[in-house]
Motif scaffolding. Structure first.
Motif, short mmCIF file in Angstrom:
data_model
loop_
_atom_site.label_atom_id
_atom_site.label_comp_id
_atom_site.label_asym_id
_atom_site.label_seq_id
_atom_site.Cartn_x
_atom_site.Cartn_y
_atom_site.Cartn_z
N LEU A 175 -27.29 54.07 49.45
CA LEU A 175 -28.16 53.09 49.05
C LEU A 175 -27.85 52.75 47.67
CD1 LEU A 175 -30.69 51.21 49.65
CD2 LEU A 175 -32.30 53.15 48.97
N GLU A 176 -27.76 53.88 46.84
CA GLU A 176 -27.55 53.43 45.41
C GLU A 176 -26.18 52.69 45.29
OE1 GLU A 176 -30.26 57.13 43.78
OE2 GLU A 176 -28.24 57.44 44.08
N LYS A 177 -25.21 52.65 45.90
CA LYS A 177 -23.81 52.15 45.85
C LYS A 177 -23.83 50.91 46.60
CE LYS A 177 -21.38 56.35 45.29
NZ LYS A 177 -20.28 57.64 45.77
N ALA A 178 -24.88 50.61 47.36
CA ALA A 178 -24.84 49.49 48.14
C ALA A 178 -25.06 48.18 47.50
CB ALA A 178 -26.14 49.28 49.42
N ASP A 179 -24.48 47.00 47.97
CA ASP A 179 -24.82 45.63 47.53
C ASP A 179 -26.02 45.17 47.88
OD1 ASP A 179 -24.58 42.73 46.87
OD2 ASP A 179 -22.74 42.52 47.73
N GLY A 180 -27.16 45.22 46.90
CA GLY A 180 -28.55 44.92 46.98
C GLY A 180 -28.69 43.48 47.71
N ARG A 181 -27.57 42.47 47.56
CA ARG A 181 -27.69 41.35 48.09
C ARG A 181 -27.75 41.29 49.68
NH1 ARG A 181 -22.82 38.69 44.70
NH2 ARG A 181 -22.17 40.64 45.43
N LYS A 182 -27.25 42.45 50.15
CA LYS A 182 -27.28 42.62 51.65
C LYS A 182 -28.43 43.19 52.12
CE LYS A 182 -22.10 43.02 51.62
NZ LYS A 182 -20.95 43.62 52.26
N ILE A 183 -29.29 43.30 51.29
CA ILE A 183 -30.62 43.97 51.78
C ILE A 183 -31.53 42.91 51.88
CG2 ILE A 183 -32.62 45.75 51.37
CD1 ILE A 183 -30.72 47.17 50.04
N PHE A 184 -32.04 42.43 52.83
CA PHE A 184 -32.82 41.14 52.88
C PHE A 184 -34.34 41.18 52.93
CE2 PHE A 184 -29.49 38.37 55.70
CZ PHE A 184 -28.65 38.20 54.55
N ILE A 185 -34.99 42.68 53.51
CA ILE A 185 -36.31 42.66 53.59
C ILE A 185 -36.42 44.29 53.12
CG2 ILE A 185 -38.35 42.96 55.08
CD1 ILE A 185 -37.00 40.90 56.89
N TRP A 186 -37.64 44.45 52.46
CA TRP A 186 -37.97 45.81 51.93
C TRP A 186 -39.23 46.23 52.40
CZ3 TRP A 186 -38.95 46.72 45.90
CH2 TRP A 186 -39.32 48.12 45.71
N HIS A 187 -39.51 47.20 53.22
CA HIS A 187 -40.68 47.48 53.68
C HIS A 187 -41.34 48.82 52.95
CE1 HIS A 187 -40.35 45.78 58.15
NE2 HIS A 187 -40.44 44.96 56.89
N PHE A 230 -30.89 43.91 44.43
CA PHE A 230 -31.66 43.52 45.41
C PHE A 230 -32.31 42.23 45.00
CE2 PHE A 230 -36.34 43.24 46.95
CZ PHE A 230 -35.68 42.94 48.30
N MET A 231 -32.00 41.07 45.76
CA MET A 231 -32.42 39.73 45.76
C MET A 231 -33.58 39.15 46.23
SD MET A 231 -30.11 38.77 43.25
CE MET A 231 -30.13 37.02 43.18
N GLY A 232 -34.26 39.87 47.09
CA GLY A 232 -35.15 39.59 48.05
C GLY A 232 -36.56 38.93 47.31
N ASP A 233 -36.79 39.47 46.26
CA ASP A 233 -37.86 39.40 45.38
C ASP A 233 -39.23 39.35 46.20
OD1 ASP A 233 -38.80 38.49 42.94
OD2 ASP A 233 -39.21 36.33 43.52
#
Length: 272
Positions: A175-187, A230-233
């Protein structure tokens, strides 16, 4: 409809509409797609995602795969009416074959590529939700992330549910190395401190984020997502605890708004 009114009243900006709830209300005539679409046009509250197309992968026959895409087409049609641009896709569980992770990964890539071809003319994204249960075919963050990377499309991302991440011991390093732009939704949620992968570690053990009995490292989730871009805002709250269903609709939504606002102020706004 009362849920929507109360979510707006208590300050929510978005809602993930659960497909089983929508299907139930449509079936008994409590509302129509057109009425919902008009409601969203005239209110602040909007749909974040259509949640979800379930059991999309590892189908045994072409006819079964075709049925999945037909179901997706119906959801795309609904999203057009509801002004929703994101569909959550959930993996299949209880597979009838001893599939390896590599086989599951290859199949998921093929199905998601086909699904995206259906979505693109309508400018709709897909968000893959890995589910932290032993019987799920995609049950860890790193496997879902690998699938998304293999597809390599800007309109495919991941739904990160904190409960699911912990329940099958997904790796923090991934998770910490992931590209946050590829995370669309955060529950957001919390959970009782139970063994990862235990058969009794299920959705009924979820808690409001911040409950004293919870065990999740909220600061680390917030820090990881802020640092990886993470860009989901947006974060949403997803809990399925039976005792919460015994609250009135207003008590439930008022509590959800309270804990989310407190959580964002404590963890996200102070994450570095």
């Amino acid at each position: 409809m009362k849920d929507l009114e109360l979510c707006e009243q208590y300050g929510f900006d978005y809602i993930d509409i659960q497909s089983e709830c929508l299907d139930r209300d449509l079936a008994v005539g409590k509302t129509t797609l057109e009425a919902l679409g008009t409601w969203f046009e005239t209110h602040h509250l909007k749909m974040l995602s259509y949640n979800a197309l379930c059991g999309f992968n590892m189908k045994a026959t072409q006819a079964e795969r075709r049925k999945v895409l037909d179901q997706l087409d119906e959801i795309i049609y609904r999203c057009g009416i509801l002004h929703c641009d994101t569909i959550v896709v959930v993996p299949s569980m209880d597979l009838q074959t001893d599939a390896t992770r590599a086989q599951i990964r290859k199949d998921a890539v093929e199905v998601l590529q086909a699904a995206l071809e259906h979505c693109r003319p309508h400018k709709i994204r897909l968000s893959l939700e890995f589910c932290g249960a032993p019987a799920m075919s995609i049950n860890r963050f790193e496997d879902a992330y690998a699938i998304v990377n293999d597809v390599g499309a800007d309109d495919l991302g991941i739904t990160l549910d904190q409960y699911h991440f912990h329940a099958m011991a997904s790796g923090w390093d991934a998770l910490e190395k992931a590209d946050g732009r590829k995370i669309f939704i955060w529950h957001l949620n919390d959970m009782e401190d139970l063994p990862c992968g235990a058969p009794y570690n299920d959705d009924t053990k979820r808690l409001w984020p911040g409950e004293a009995a919870g065990c999740l490292d909220h600061q680390r989730y917030a820090r990881a997502l802020k640092q990886n871009g993470f860009m989901g805002d947006v974060c949403t709250v997803e809990v399925f605890r039976p005792e919460y269903y015994r609250l009135t609709q207003e008590e439930n939504i008022r509590k959800a708004a309270e804990v989310v606002k407190k959580h964002v102020a404590r963890y996200w706004e102070n994450a570095v």
